[in-house]
Design a protein around this motif. Structure first.
Motif: not given
Length: 140
Positions: A26-31, A51-53, A73-75
């Motif tokens: 859920d925390h795209c910084e981890n990508y 929300a935009r990332r 559950c899902l994103i």
């Protein structure tokens, strides 16, 4: 020219709790743990519908829009400028400390050549992020 449709599904089992696994993805910084992702950040609001990332990776710069989010559950999100209208990461607990992740991507592209290129790039991208999540989740 008629659009060529592409569906890609990547699955991975991670020996980690459902909650911890969901939070990591859920925390795209981890990508950034993926070797082909160079920058990944939220614009203003984080982790909520609309929300935009922004993610900069080996293939290009992408602006994602979160379309649905159900904790643990899902994103779901889309990338409107690259004809990626549907992407979903779903999380299924298999037991207390084992979570299955299924990442589904649907693309519409104007040529078979672009479909092949996209499939190779998407496979490498999502595989590398899943492996980074697995490594982090299983060593935490």
């Amino acid at each position: 020219m008629e659009s060529q449709k592409l569906s890609l599904i990547k699955r991975k089992r991670i020996n980690a709790f459902l909650y911890d696994t969901f939070v990591w993805f859920d925390h795209c910084e981890n990508y950034l743990a993926s070797p082909i992702v160079f920058n990944s950040r939220w614009r203003k609001v984080r982790c909520l519908p609309d929300a935009r990332r922004d993610i900069i990776m080996i293939a290009s710069w992408y602006s994602e829009v979160i379309t649905q989010r159900q904790p643990d559950c899902l994103i779901q999100y889309c990338l409107p400028k690259v004809r990626q209208d549907f992407t979903q990461i779903s999380f299924t607990p298999l037991n207390e400390n084992l979570t299955r992740i299924e990442w589904t991507v649907e693309l519409g592209l104007p040529s078979r050549w672009l479909v092949k290129l996209a499939i190779n790039t998407a496979h490498r991208l999502y595989h590398s992020i899943l492996m980074a999540g697995k490594k982090t989740g299983e060593t935490a």
